[in-house]
Scaffold this active site. Structure first.
Site, mmCIF file in Angstrom:
data_model
loop_
_atom_site.group_PDB
_atom_site.id
_atom_site.type_symbol
_atom_site.label_atom_id
_atom_site.label_comp_id
_atom_site.label_asym_id
_atom_site.label_seq_id
_atom_site.Cartn_x
_atom_site.Cartn_y
_atom_site.Cartn_z
ATOM 1 N N ARG A 210 -31.665 19.535 3.678
ATOM 2 C CA ARG A 210 -32.106 18.121 3.723
ATOM 3 C C ARG A 210 -32.955 17.713 2.529
ATOM 4 O O ARG A 210 -33.740 16.775 2.607
ATOM 5 C CB ARG A 210 -32.860 17.816 5.018
ATOM 6 C CG ARG A 210 -32.051 18.078 6.281
ATOM 7 C CD ARG A 210 -32.705 17.470 7.508
ATOM 8 N NE ARG A 210 -32.011 17.890 8.714
ATOM 9 C CZ ARG A 210 -32.386 18.925 9.465
ATOM 10 N NH1 ARG A 210 -33.442 19.645 9.133
ATOM 11 N NH2 ARG A 210 -31.700 19.243 10.532
ATOM 12 N N LYS B 34 -28.148 7.576 -7.851
ATOM 13 C CA LYS B 34 -26.875 7.646 -7.135
ATOM 14 C C LYS B 34 -26.262 9.032 -7.291
ATOM 15 O O LYS B 34 -26.064 9.500 -8.409
ATOM 16 C CB LYS B 34 -25.894 6.613 -7.687
ATOM 17 C CG LYS B 34 -26.165 5.208 -7.243
ATOM 18 C CD LYS B 34 -24.965 4.355 -7.627
ATOM 19 C CE LYS B 34 -25.119 2.923 -7.181
ATOM 20 N NZ LYS B 34 -23.938 2.125 -7.556
ATOM 21 N N GLU C 133 -20.462 2.167 -21.268
ATOM 22 C CA GLU C 133 -21.610 1.848 -20.398
ATOM 23 C C GLU C 133 -22.759 1.259 -21.208
ATOM 24 O O GLU C 133 -23.536 0.458 -20.692
ATOM 25 C CB GLU C 133 -22.086 3.084 -19.631
ATOM 26 C CG GLU C 133 -21.092 3.608 -18.598
ATOM 27 C CD GLU C 133 -21.075 2.829 -17.257
ATOM 28 O OE1 GLU C 133 -21.877 1.899 -17.078
ATOM 29 O OE2 GLU C 133 -20.225 3.163 -16.411
ATOM 30 N N LYS D 235 -31.443 -0.481 -17.212
ATOM 31 C CA LYS D 235 -31.021 -0.042 -15.886
ATOM 32 C C LYS D 235 -32.232 0.156 -14.977
ATOM 33 O O LYS D 235 -32.210 -0.227 -13.804
ATOM 34 C CB LYS D 235 -30.198 1.243 -15.980
ATOM 35 C CG LYS D 235 -29.615 1.642 -14.630
ATOM 36 C CD LYS D 235 -28.503 2.662 -14.717
ATOM 37 C CE LYS D 235 -27.951 2.928 -13.311
ATOM 38 N NZ LYS D 235 -26.948 3.998 -13.297
ATOM 39 N N GLU E 256 -28.979 -1.755 -3.946
ATOM 40 C CA GLU E 256 -27.781 -2.477 -4.345
ATOM 41 C C GLU E 256 -27.432 -3.676 -3.481
ATOM 42 O O GLU E 256 -26.290 -4.100 -3.422
ATOM 43 C CB GLU E 256 -26.596 -1.502 -4.321
ATOM 44 C CG GLU E 256 -25.461 -1.942 -5.184
ATOM 45 C CD GLU E 256 -24.581 -0.736 -5.528
ATOM 46 O OE1 GLU E 256 -23.500 -0.985 -6.048
ATOM 47 O OE2 GLU E 256 -24.974 0.404 -5.286
ATOM 48 N N ARG F 192 -28.750 -5.288 -8.292
ATOM 49 C CA ARG F 192 -28.216 -4.045 -8.827
ATOM 50 C C ARG F 192 -26.701 -4.106 -9.039
ATOM 51 O O ARG F 192 -26.147 -3.404 -9.880
ATOM 52 C CB ARG F 192 -28.555 -2.873 -7.889
ATOM 53 C CG ARG F 192 -28.106 -1.554 -8.456
ATOM 54 C CD ARG F 192 -28.562 -0.373 -7.601
ATOM 55 N NE ARG F 192 -28.061 0.851 -8.193
ATOM 56 C CZ ARG F 192 -28.636 2.033 -8.072
ATOM 57 N NH1 ARG F 192 -29.717 2.153 -7.358
ATOM 58 N NH2 ARG F 192 -28.119 3.090 -8.649
ATOM 59 N N ASN G 49 -22.405 -3.055 -12.052
ATOM 60 C CA ASN G 49 -21.003 -2.710 -11.844
ATOM 61 C C ASN G 49 -20.054 -3.581 -12.663
ATOM 62 O O ASN G 49 -18.847 -3.593 -12.411
ATOM 63 C CB ASN G 49 -20.663 -2.811 -10.350
ATOM 64 C CG ASN G 49 -21.369 -1.730 -9.558
ATOM 65 O OD1 ASN G 49 -21.440 -0.579 -9.995
ATOM 66 N ND2 ASN G 49 -21.918 -2.094 -8.420
ATOM 67 N N HIS H 164 -16.606 -2.424 -13.395
ATOM 68 C CA HIS H 164 -16.327 -1.255 -12.556
ATOM 69 C C HIS H 164 -15.285 -1.515 -11.478
ATOM 70 O O HIS H 164 -14.584 -0.595 -11.077
ATOM 71 C CB HIS H 164 -17.622 -0.748 -11.910
ATOM 72 C CG HIS H 164 -18.490 0.017 -12.860
ATOM 73 N ND1 HIS H 164 -19.000 -0.534 -14.014
ATOM 74 C CD2 HIS H 164 -18.925 1.311 -12.844
ATOM 75 C CE1 HIS H 164 -19.731 0.377 -14.645
ATOM 76 N NE2 HIS H 164 -19.702 1.495 -13.963
ATOM 77 N N HIS I 45 -12.467 1.016 -11.581
ATOM 78 C CA HIS I 45 -12.200 1.965 -10.488
ATOM 79 C C HIS I 45 -10.755 1.871 -10.027
ATOM 80 O O HIS I 45 -10.146 2.882 -9.684
ATOM 81 C CB HIS I 45 -13.135 1.704 -9.307
ATOM 82 C CG HIS I 45 -14.506 2.277 -9.506
ATOM 83 N ND1 HIS I 45 -15.557 1.997 -8.666
ATOM 84 C CD2 HIS I 45 -15.006 3.133 -10.439
ATOM 85 C CE1 HIS I 45 -16.641 2.637 -9.076
ATOM 86 N NE2 HIS I 45 -16.335 3.325 -10.157
ATOM 87 N N HIS J 82 -13.975 7.769 -16.790
ATOM 88 C CA HIS J 82 -14.668 6.659 -16.125
ATOM 89 C C HIS J 82 -15.025 5.554 -17.129
ATOM 90 O O HIS J 82 -14.774 4.371 -16.889
ATOM 91 C CB HIS J 82 -15.920 7.188 -15.427
ATOM 92 C CG HIS J 82 -16.791 6.122 -14.845
ATOM 93 N ND1 HIS J 82 -16.414 5.380 -13.743
ATOM 94 C CD2 HIS J 82 -18.005 5.642 -15.227
ATOM 95 C CE1 HIS J 82 -17.359 4.499 -13.467
ATOM 96 N NE2 HIS J 82 -18.334 4.641 -14.350
#
Lengths: 363, 363
Positions: B123, B145, B187, B229, B239, B243, B247, B250, B254, B267
């Site tokens: 955990r 993330k 990016e 960022k 998000e 935030r 993207n 993206h 994606h 990516h």
């Protein structure tokens, strides 16, 4: 039907309520204020779904457009990545988004795995606990621990993740096998020795009523257990110190569970026997008199719990305890009792640990 | 060798530093103040380990008694549960406890998977990012993330989990293939249109120096990207709103990545082409003039990025975008540009989305 009791739990990032009472599934106000996503997913198992699935689906019908049910195989042996992935497969196949609410309907295994699914799916979706075992009502309701097992250790993979609400409907305990009621009583008994001598007295006076599923006795026992746990966890969410006392009996208990293979003994049964061994170790260290060990053993027996451990071999016990995730740098730290209602966490010499185990092994 | 630059990142629960500069792996002060557990685990891959593994092992030798290296197969195709489990197997077989520090040495895949392993093992254990690709230095350094892919979607299973430190050693970029430098530039370019028109101008003036791996240009680009960022994420860790502008490109990107099968396009390549499509959509909605689309396309070309998408079929594009986890209730929300340096998030009619894609497909 009496009004439900509410225990409020505050964590550093959130707060939520535990509702405790009879008939809660059917009461509209049990569900008021929860997120109303388009889709919701009930995660349950093959045993619980036929008993309580319809009641929960009826309760959720007014709240969500689509209510999907994912039925997992029953048992600790299925608290695995494979089962977790079953949930993810369903969520993705049904196009569930990051607002989807997950409802965990079942015992500790369902709660732990659903909680971890909620923590991890799209990096976190809301979830609600609907525990249907006494153990889950007192143990998983507070603390935000979610996890799956790994072949090399119990609860090794998981997250701290809080539910939006916990709904403990005491009616669901009517369908619980007697053995599981006893397993739940182990965790309830635990709160006496570690935190509340008066509660220990109360349990001794009410253990028969609890086994007979007396509503009022159950409501008080669940409430007091949740209150104590919330107080302990509130001071120490990440288990650096105080929270460790909640593991009274667990180090020995996990060794029994792991040594026999998960699922042979119920978790609460391991904890029951483990508490007797931990009390014995406390006595061997001179912290409590031998009479306290006998008192706790007697109470566990009256609760219907096993108080003699399997003959795994002492070395195997020690080895299993060392790999437990509460061990640090290979040193096992035990939760010991100094006096009824007061616990301490410390290491102990292997020889005394061995003796504590030996004295409580099956013939 | 100039002094490293530090960008401090504050999150609701923690703060940590990003160090940016040449020769950082070998500098003792890069590692000062990090947790000194008995055991540490370097997670890297078959490509990076021969290049930088020894340098990191030398750096960590004074900090930890045991330094274990787990070498994963290279590539996005391995960002799976199976690979994650490889890490857990090693951790458990070596008896790693909850104080063990994980070091992610590699690109985004290594960082994401190691971060999720750190978030989930017992955990949560501490982890340090040592990104060795330009993309990872600007993209994974901030935001916490972590994730793995699921057969039905990219980054579907993961956690928000912060590193204790991020060490961006610009020397590691010397061994990076040119194609991956370009992917990283995608990016970097992104931060211009969404947040800083001046930075967009600066990139246009320095794109050749960046491709030539000029240290000073790289240091500024990495630092400015991380700063932007951090500012955006600081206002919106989960998000919910702001935030989402990160993207930009993206959603289209994606779809390209998923449609071709993860690993075909990098990516950053998907993001590069996706930004051109998203700019086109912004123009079709009347938010920016067509000249802005041309400007961004030209910059992506100069950065060495593909600016024409594969012919997957428009319906397939839309379908893939709908299952993306940024979609809510099946509605796709696009990051669009209103003016250089200013982004907005909103849905768009399918017909215009289709047109934006059509205009930028390969011949």
């Amino acid at each position: 039907m009496s009004e439900p009791v509410t225990v409020s739990v505050a964590t550093p990032d959130s707060r939520y309520d535990i509702l405790i009472g009879g008939g809660l599934l059917a009461r509209a106000d049990s569900w008021a204020g929860l997120p109303r996503s388009a889709s919701a997913v009930i995660v349950t198992n093959t045993t619980v779904d036929p008993l309580h699935g319809d009641a929960l689906r009826r309760a959720l019908a007014p709240l969500h457009r689509d209510v999907i049910t994912v039925v997992l195989p029953d048992g600790e042996a299925h608290k695995t990545w494979q089962t977790l992935n079953l949930i993810f497969d369903h969520l993705l196949e049904r196009g569930c988004d990051r607002k989807t609410v997950l409802y965990a309907l079942g015992g500790g295994v369902v709660g732990d795995i659903t909680g971890f699914a909620a923590a991890s799916y799209m990096r976190g979706v809301p979830f609600v606990q609907v525990p249907t075992t006494l153990l889950a009502q007192v143990d998983s309701s507070v603390g935000g621990k979610t996890a799956i097992n790994h072949p090399l250790g119990k609860n090794m993979i998981g997250a701290f993740y809080q539910p939006r609400r916990v709904i403990c409907d005491l009616d669901t305990l009517d369908t619980l096998p007697a053995r599981e009621v006893s397993a739940g009583l182990a965790e309830i008994i635990k709160y006496g020795p570690i935190a509340d001598a008066g509660f220990l007295d109360w349990i001794e006076a009410n253990v028969d009523a609890l086994r007979a599923r007396d509503r009022a006795a159950l409501a008080y026992a669940v409430r007091r257990s949740c209150e104590i746990k919330a107080e302990v966890v509130g001071q120490d969410e990440r288990e650096a110190g105080l929270r460790a006392i909640l593991n009274f009996g667990h180090t020995f208990g996990h060794a029994i569970e792991a040594g026999l293979g998960y699922g042979e003994w119920l978790h609460g049964e391991g904890v029951g026997c483990g508490m007797v061994m931990a009390a014995e170790l406390s006595a061997l260290l001179g912290l409590v008199p031998a009479a306290f060990v006998e008192r706790l053993q007697r109470l566990c027996e009256r609760a219907g719990l096993p108080v003699r451990g399997p003959r795994l071999g002492i070395e195997r016990y020690l080895e299993l305890m060392r790999v437990d995730k509460k061990a640090e740098g290979g040193e096992i730290r035990f939760v010991l009792i100094e006096a009824p209602g007061r616990a301490v966490v410390r290491p102990a010499p292997d020889a005394l640990v061995a003796q504590a185990i030996e004295r409580h092994l099956a013939a």
